[in-house]
Scaffold this motif. Structure first.
Motif, PDB file in Angstrom:
ATOM      1  N   VAL A 148      -0.207   2.730  13.795  1.00  0.00           N
ATOM      2  CA  VAL A 148      -0.653   3.108  12.456  1.00  0.00           C
ATOM      3  C   VAL A 148       0.408   3.917  11.711  1.00  0.00           C
ATOM      4  O   VAL A 148       0.531   3.815  10.484  1.00  0.00           O
ATOM      5  N   GLN A 155       1.452   2.620   8.042  1.00  0.00           N
ATOM      6  CA  GLN A 155       1.190   3.448   6.870  1.00  0.00           C
ATOM      7  C   GLN A 155       2.460   3.894   6.153  1.00  0.00           C
ATOM      8  O   GLN A 155       2.385   4.383   5.030  1.00  0.00           O
ATOM      9  N   SER A 168      -0.246   0.234  -0.597  1.00  0.00           N
ATOM     10  CA  SER A 168      -0.052   0.175   0.851  1.00  0.00           C
ATOM     11  C   SER A 168      -1.248  -0.552   1.449  1.00  0.00           C
ATOM     12  O   SER A 168      -2.392  -0.097   1.306  1.00  0.00           O
ATOM     13  N   ALA A 226      -1.985  -0.928   4.644  1.00  0.00           N
ATOM     14  CA  ALA A 226      -2.578  -0.139   5.730  1.00  0.00           C
ATOM     15  C   ALA A 226      -3.415   1.021   5.207  1.00  0.00           C
ATOM     16  O   ALA A 226      -4.401   1.408   5.820  1.00  0.00           O
ATOM     17  N   ARG A 227      -3.017   1.586   4.073  1.00  0.00           N
ATOM     18  CA  ARG A 227      -3.764   2.707   3.498  1.00  0.00           C
ATOM     19  C   ARG A 227      -4.853   2.240   2.534  1.00  0.00           C
ATOM     20  O   ARG A 227      -5.653   3.045   2.069  1.00  0.00           O
TER      21      ARG A 227
END
Length: 186
Positions: A44, A48, A169, A171-172
């Motif tokens: 992660v 991120q 983003s 992932a975010r």
């Protein structure tokens, strides 16, 4: 996209050169890199720090990334940061140049957390800029504002801050404030 840029996007890219960087080697990705790539980008902290890596990493995403990096019509050259010349792992990170227009590219990079604060990212960025494989006049970069270490890597490599922005983003799952940089090439 106009017809001219559509044709340019389909044109085969020249082969990527391998670039020696002291105890590192920047080399094109290979299918053998998939397991290490999946392990590193599945973290992660790596995901991120990027715009495009999802977390959790979907099945087959690493394979698809390598296939796209090797595609003849790609618009981005991606190098594995290979640590084997210095006695380290064959894939410790990735550095890339995304071709823009007017002899410009955007650089991106990440290093696996086990290798953070070792100078690897700085060495890879400097080596890629020194080699200038796209024969760029200008290279752009952006970093998330919560990553001041990456910003220092850029300023130490001769980039100048040009402004704030934001980037999505994956992932975010949201927009993240960025600092944008530019380096004029000699």
């Amino acid at each position: 996209m106009n017809a001219r840029s559509s044709l340019a996007a389909l044109a085969p890219r020249p082969p990527q050169p391998a670039i020696e960087a002291g105890s590192l080697l920047l080399r094109p990705l290979t299918p053998a890199d998939v397991p290490a790539l999946a392990r590193h980008v599945g973290d992660v902290r790596v995901a991120q720090g990027t715009r495009s890596i999802p977390h959790p990493l979907p099945e087959g995403a690493a394979e698809a990334f390598v296939a796209a990096a090797l595609a003849p019509g790609r618009d981005e050259d991606v190098w594995a940061i290979d640590g084997t010349p210095g006695g380290s792992d064959p894939l410790v990170g990735v550095v890339s140049l995304k071709a823009l227009d007017r002899k410009q590219s955007q650089i991106g990079y990440w290093v696996a957390p086990a290798f953070w604060h070792t100078g690897i990212a700085s060495a890879a960025v400097r080596a890629l800029l020194d080699a200038n494989p796209h024969a760029n006049c200008t290279v752009f970069a952006e970093v998330f504002q919560d990553n001041p270490v990456s910003a220092r890597i850029l300023t130490n490599a001769g980039f100048e801050y040009i402004g704030d922005a934001e980037a999505w983003s994956v992932a975010r799952a949201g927009a993240v404030p960025t600092w944008t940089y530019l380096r004029k090439m000699a």
